[in-house]
Design a protein around this motif. Structure first.
Motif, mmCIF file in Angstrom:
data_model
loop_
_atom_site.group_PDB
_atom_site.id
_atom_site.type_symbol
_atom_site.label_atom_id
_atom_site.label_comp_id
_atom_site.label_asym_id
_atom_site.label_seq_id
_atom_site.Cartn_x
_atom_site.Cartn_y
_atom_site.Cartn_z
ATOM 1 N N GLU A 156 -4.375 -9.041 -3.833
ATOM 2 C CA GLU A 156 -4.157 -8.879 -5.265
ATOM 3 C C GLU A 156 -5.297 -9.537 -6.048
ATOM 4 O O GLU A 156 -5.589 -10.727 -5.829
ATOM 5 C CB GLU A 156 -2.832 -9.523 -5.687
ATOM 6 N N ASN B 145 -7.325 -11.494 -8.878
ATOM 7 C CA ASN B 145 -7.007 -12.562 -9.833
ATOM 8 C C ASN B 145 -5.657 -13.218 -9.558
ATOM 9 O O ASN B 145 -4.854 -13.428 -10.463
ATOM 10 C CB ASN B 145 -7.040 -12.030 -11.270
ATOM 11 N N THR B 146 -5.429 -13.533 -8.280
ATOM 12 C CA THR B 146 -4.139 -14.121 -7.912
ATOM 13 C C THR B 146 -4.278 -15.433 -7.148
ATOM 14 O O THR B 146 -3.587 -16.400 -7.450
ATOM 15 C CB THR B 146 -3.325 -13.123 -7.050
ATOM 16 N N ASP C 256 2.520 -15.680 -11.480
ATOM 17 C CA ASP C 256 2.916 -14.502 -12.249
ATOM 18 C C ASP C 256 2.215 -13.246 -11.743
ATOM 19 O O ASP C 256 2.514 -12.142 -12.205
ATOM 20 C CB ASP C 256 2.663 -14.705 -13.735
ATOM 21 N N ARG C 257 1.303 -13.376 -10.755
ATOM 22 C CA ARG C 257 0.623 -12.213 -10.192
ATOM 23 C C ARG C 257 0.890 -12.050 -8.699
ATOM 24 O O ARG C 257 0.657 -10.975 -8.151
ATOM 25 C CB ARG C 257 -0.891 -12.319 -10.424
ATOM 26 N N LYS D 127 2.329 -11.116 -5.264
ATOM 27 C CA LYS D 127 3.257 -10.052 -4.863
ATOM 28 C C LYS D 127 4.094 -10.450 -3.652
ATOM 29 O O LYS D 127 4.873 -9.645 -3.149
ATOM 30 C CB LYS D 127 2.481 -8.765 -4.563
#
Ligand code: SF4
Ligand code: SF4
Length: 89
Positions: free
Chosen positions: A26, A28-29, A44-45, A47
């Motif tokens: 993902e 920017n995680t 919030d990012r 998964k």
């Protein structure tokens, strides 16, 4: 129950290998914070794929990342607290 990855900053900063940040699918995680010398997850990012756990545990042999219920995430939203790496606070 939705789970997300959480890095133990004390354990991570002992080596700061950054390996996990290369494998998160993902964008920017999963970041590396130069100030704290630790990887950290933007919850919030995230998964919840647990790829970073396998990298840290099986490849880096560090065991610094756990999957935890999103409700139990300590410190709240890292992105809100620390922002993107390199961006002025
Ligand atoms: S792989 Fe583990 S020790 Fe390496 S930066 Fe990521 S969390 Fe830290
Ligand atoms: S669980 Fe998956 S999406 Fe979340 S930080 Fe780890 S590798 Fe990235």
């Amino acid at each position: 129950m939705y789970k997300i990855a959480q890095v133990d900053p004390v354990k991570c900063s002992a080596t700061s290998c950054r390996l996990c940040t290369l494998f998160c699918p993902e964008p920017n995680t999963l970041f590396y914070d130069e100030r704290r010398h630790t990887a950290f997850v933007a919850i919030d990012r995230c998964k919840g794929c647990a790829a970073c756990v396998r990298i840290c545990t099986d490849v880096a042999k560090r065991d610094c990342i756990k999957m935890i219920p999103v409700e139990a995430a300590l410190g709240g939203f890292e992105m809100s607290r620390y922002g993107l790496p390199g961006r002025a606070q």
